[in-house]
Design an enzyme around this catalytic site. Structure first.
Site, PDB file in Angstrom:
ATOM      1  N   HIS A   8      35.085  30.989  40.452  1.00 31.40           N
ATOM      2  CA  HIS A   8      34.468  31.703  39.645  1.00 31.40           C
ATOM      3  C   HIS A   8      35.158  31.760  38.240  1.00 31.40           C
ATOM      4  O   HIS A   8      36.422  31.182  38.340  1.00 31.40           O
ATOM      5  CB  HIS A   8      33.695  33.131  39.685  1.00 31.40           C
ATOM      6  CG  HIS A   8      32.980  33.005  40.986  1.00 31.40           C
ATOM      7  ND1 HIS A   8      33.380  33.499  42.271  1.00 31.40           N
ATOM      8  CD2 HIS A   8      31.531  32.836  41.174  1.00 31.40           C
ATOM      9  CE1 HIS A   8      32.216  33.377  43.143  1.00 31.40           C
ATOM     10  NE2 HIS A   8      31.089  32.870  42.490  1.00 31.40           N
ATOM     11  N   SER A  38      25.924  31.842  42.286  1.00 31.52           N
ATOM     12  CA  SER A  38      26.811  32.830  41.412  1.00 31.52           C
ATOM     13  C   SER A  38      27.587  32.140  40.284  1.00 31.52           C
ATOM     14  O   SER A  38      27.853  32.801  39.201  1.00 31.52           O
ATOM     15  CB  SER A  38      27.933  33.588  42.055  1.00 31.52           C
ATOM     16  OG  SER A  38      28.694  32.664  42.886  1.00 31.52           O
ATOM     17  N   ASP A  82      40.429  34.288  43.616  1.00 31.24           N
ATOM     18  CA  ASP A  82      39.026  33.674  43.320  1.00 31.24           C
ATOM     19  C   ASP A  82      39.436  32.521  42.340  1.00 31.24           C
ATOM     20  O   ASP A  82      39.616  32.880  41.291  1.00 31.24           O
ATOM     21  CB  ASP A  82      38.294  34.599  42.539  1.00 31.24           C
ATOM     22  CG  ASP A  82      36.890  34.081  42.513  1.00 31.24           C
ATOM     23  OD1 ASP A  82      36.578  32.762  42.547  1.00 31.24           O
ATOM     24  OD2 ASP A  82      36.015  34.768  42.083  1.00 31.24           O
TER      25      ASP A  82
END
Length: 524
Positions: free
Chosen positions: A499, A244, A496
């Site tokens: 990312h 990702s 998070d």
């Protein structure tokens, strides 16, 4: 006075002989004096207001509402100040919502409870000793700094970087410096930002993290020029393969290029893991293929004797390339490969079909020997670099993107860790990050030193670990989910710190990629 009998001050002044003229003259003198007195202050404050990295939100609202030159009017936002977060009630006019549901399921695997579960034996003594000295040095730098902003910090994780082909300027050695320019796109002008990376829409208020640029010590790193890039890549193709974070970088590039031409979505896998976009005017194809290990993996259901629970375990063949991307790259001109955090999960490693051992062997019979993931990871890096040179129909340039660090502080992803910094610097490199980075660079040099001729020029490395380590301010943190009242939001949600916000520091990775591949991209 009755209706029709009211007089303005102007009428009163006119009724006095010479009064109107004298009054008007006095007003002009006063206005000129006031303007002369305040003008320098206005000019100075305006300049500082728009050139400070921590530009005020109101200024950024104005900048981000404006569509960039050449952008399709059909996707421009309205003039409402809330356009910077694309209608925080949750409705959007772009393509994001149609993809988010499927992508959330995919991304959930990146934050699986086992995703960063490490066995204590993984951190061997040599790795610990090396990283301890580095971490101590960096922590001392952070401690002695007068603020968390360390724009001049240069990590220098490995001396092997300079062993690659010498260029006029080393793009990796440098620092983050203030940058007054607006980003090349916003969440209002790009419809390809996933929900959990759309930090502004989700309520992030600070904008300072958007106002830094990577400055190599000996030169400038230019931004991608979308028109010239698309022209140079006419009738060609580019693909990303990985997890990702690879998709995160892919979407950044898609956003930048879409400011001059909207691509057609020509392929979307049912699980949304593979996507292909075509810029029709230039016949340029940009693709992303899901392959978190880059080598062949079989997911098997294993029942653990320790608790009699059945779990999915990856059986990873370190000497076999993953057909998920291999079968799709014949004819591709530029291929970027990356693999990282997934190796921290529980797994069994195989070579020539035979088990080598596993990682986190705690109660499953198939894992007879605990070997950790470091050696299998090393073998895999060697496999993908060497293997990419002999894929039938593929004669393009392969780029290995180095390890992308995470920046959880105060805990891990699942026990309170967060990333709340708003400026570069302050987080020392972890032993695990350095370990993964060193393995990649050592194997890259081993493979290229054993390769000769034109094939050697086909393998390159995109070293982002250094510059990414300094940007702990660029992650979604709690803004991976919509928060309508940002500061007042008290609901506990997962953070998070892996990312990256779009737009954000990850955009620089693509600037570095294109500049590093200038010969390959802009070849005659």
């Amino acid at each position: 006075m009755g209706r029709g009998q009211q007089m303005s001050m102007y009428d009163v002044e006119k009724s006095i002989p010479g009064g109107g003229l004298r009054s008007m003259t006095k007003r002009r003198v006063v206005v000129v004096a006031l303007v002369s007195f305040f003008l320098p202050f206005v000019i100075t404050s305006t300049y500082l207001y728009y050139t400070t990295p921590d530009a005020a939100t109101e200024a950024m609202l104005f900048l981000q509402r404006r569509p960039f030159s050449g952008f399709s009017p059909s996707l421009t936002d309205d003039t409402n100040a809330s356009s910077i977060i694309n209608d925080t009630t949750g409705s959007e006019t772009n393509t994001t919502d149609s993809l988010d549901a499927k992508q959330e399921e995919v991304d959930a695997e990146d934050t699986d409870p086992e995703a960063i579960e490490l066995d204590p034996s993984e951190t061997n003594s040599s790795a610990n000793e090396t990283s301890a000295a580095l971490e101590s040095s960096l922590q001392e730098q952070a401690k002695n700094s007068t603020s968390e902003i360390l724009p001049l910090l240069t990590m220098g994780l490995s001396n092997t970087t300079n062993s690659t082909k010498k260029e006029a300027c080393d793009l990796v050695k440098g620092s983050w410096v203030p940058d007054s320019r607006p980003p090349q796109y916003t969440n209002s002008t790009c419809g390809f930002i996933q929900g959990h990376q759309n930090c502004m829409k989700n309520g992030r208020k600070d904008r300072g993290f958007l106002h830094w640029k990577w400055k190599p010590d000996q030169c400038e790193l230019p931004r991608i020029d979308p028109p010239s890039f698309l022209t140079a890549m006419r009738d060609r193709s580019m693909a990303f393969a990985g997890d990702s974070i690879a998709r995160n970088q892919f979407q950044s590039l898609l956003c930048v290029l879409s400011q001059v031409e909207q691509p057609d979505h020509t392929y979307n896998a049912p699980d949304d893991r593979d996507n292909v976009w075509v810029f029709r005017k230039h016949n340029f194809t940009l693709a992303i293929y899901w392959s978190p290990y880059l080598v062949h993996v079989e997911d098997k259901e294993i029942t653990f004797s320790s608790d009699n629970q059945t779990r999915t375990v990856a059986f990873i063949h370190v000497d076999r390339l993953d057909k998920a991307w291999v079968d799709r790259i014949p004819g591709v001109d530029i291929l970027q490969l990356s693999t990282g955090q997934w190796w921290f999960k529980r797994g069994l490693f195989l070579q020539e079909g035979k088990p080598l051992g596993g990682h986190i062997c705690d109660g499953w019979a198939e894992c007879e020997k605990e070997i950790g993931f470091a050696d299998p990871y090393r073998t895999t890096i060697r496999t993908i670099l060497r293997g990419s040179l002999s894929i039938p129909g593929y004669s393009g340039t392969t780029i290995l993107r180095t390890f992308a660090p995470e920046h959880f502080e105060g805990g891990s992803w699942n026990n309170g860790g967060q990333c709340v910094r708003t400026a570069p610097g302050g987080v020392p490199v972890s032993s695990l990050t350095k370990w993964m980075y060193d393995i990649q660079m050592e194997e890259f040099l081993n493979v290229t030193s054993a390769t000769s001729g034109s094939e050697k020029d086909r393998i390159k490395v995109l070293d982002i670990t250094n510059l990414a380590q300094i940007r702990a301010d660029g992650h979604p943190n709690s803004f991976m989910r919509f928060q309508p009242f940002a500061k007042e939001f008290t609901q506990k949600i997962q953070n998070d710190c892996l990312h990256w916000c779009l737009p954000g520091p990850i955009d620089t990775w693509n600037d570095l990629l294109v500049e590093s591949l200038r010969d390959a991209v802009y070849k005659q």
